[in-house]
Design an enzyme around this catalytic site. Structure first.
Site, short mmCIF file in Angstrom:
data_model
loop_
_atom_site.label_atom_id
_atom_site.label_comp_id
_atom_site.label_asym_id
_atom_site.label_seq_id
_atom_site.Cartn_x
_atom_site.Cartn_y
_atom_site.Cartn_z
CG HIS A 79 -2.19 -0.77 1.00
ND1 HIS A 79 -3.21 -0.82 1.92
CD2 HIS A 79 -2.59 -1.55 -0.03
CE1 HIS A 79 -4.19 -1.58 1.46
NE2 HIS A 79 -3.83 -2.04 0.28
CD GLU A 80 3.30 3.82 3.37
OE1 GLU A 80 4.02 4.75 2.92
OE2 GLU A 80 2.25 4.02 3.99
#
Length: 231
Positions: free
Chosen positions: A211-212
């Site tokens: 997700h980062e």
């Protein structure tokens, strides 16, 4: 699960209510089985538009609540009666149950990539595990929508019934489980799901890392704004 206002997306009210319900199950030494279901044509519809945008803004994370792991962590067997649509994290959450029953008429999808970000909620673990590697990866990568009857044709290892038959089937299964001694049910479930319980935290950690890389792209916000139509 019945948050009609939000059509069983993961609203604050649904998350709180479901978490409290599973806490009551954990504290009830007489409970031997749980049936998890939705209402009408909704099972669980995944993240709200607002929560997706807040994740995109780095204000929250899907790990702020453990709704995805409630069925897996429950001490007694859980029957997921997906009589209605299972969307995104809602579908993944249902698959973490010990038994899964799908509806022919309902749609099931892990649509994370439709918005341009990689899956979360433990989906990268549970879909290949429960559906098989090929179909699980296809659903995760393509973000396509499948009717229950489509998944039945693909050979999913679950009952796929008419919507009206899903809950009665699940209740009958739970009644069968309830005939067994509780300590035996808890002991056997602990054994059967021990690998999943051990693996899930590392998968969640890797999903957060992905997700980062993927969630905070500008086009992701644009896709959420333009494609999120509600459930």
């Amino acid at each position: 699960m019945q948050d009609r206002e939000h059509k069983n997306t993961f609203s604050g009210r649904l998350i709180t209510g479901l978490s409290e319900a599973f806490e009551r199950v954990r504290a009830d030494g007489q409970c031997k089985a749980v049936v998890l279901t939705g209402y009408e044509n909704y099972f669980a519809s995944g993240g709200t538009k607002e929560s997706l945008l807040q994740i995109q803004d780095r204000k929250i994370s899907f790990t702020d609540s453990n709704i995805y792991g409630l069925a897996l962590d429950c001490p007694v067997p859980v029957v997921s009666a997906m009589q209605g649509h299972g969307i995104g994290g809602g579908f993944a959450m249902g698959l973490f149950a010990d038994f899964v029953v799908l509806s022919q008429e309902s749609v099931y999808t892990t649509n994370f990539m439709q918005y341009g970000f990689t899956p979360g909620m433990g989906a990268t673990l549970i879909l290949p595990r429960k559906l098989g590697s090929s179909l699980g990866q296809e659903m995760l990568l393509s973000a396509r929508t499948y009717y229950g009857r489509d998944l039945k044709e693909r050979g999913v290892p679950f009952p796929v019934l008419r919507r009206a038959e899903v809950l009665p089937y699940a209740v009958e299964l739970a009644e069968n489980l309830a005939e067994k001694p509780r300590v035996s049910l808890v002991t056997l479930k602990d054994h059967l799901v021990s690998d999943l319980r051990t693996q899930l935290p590392s998968y969640i950690e890797r999903e957060v890392a992905m997700h980062e890389k993927t969630f905070h792209q500008p086009e992701v916000r644009e896709l959420i704004q333009s494609r999120y139509l509600g459930s």
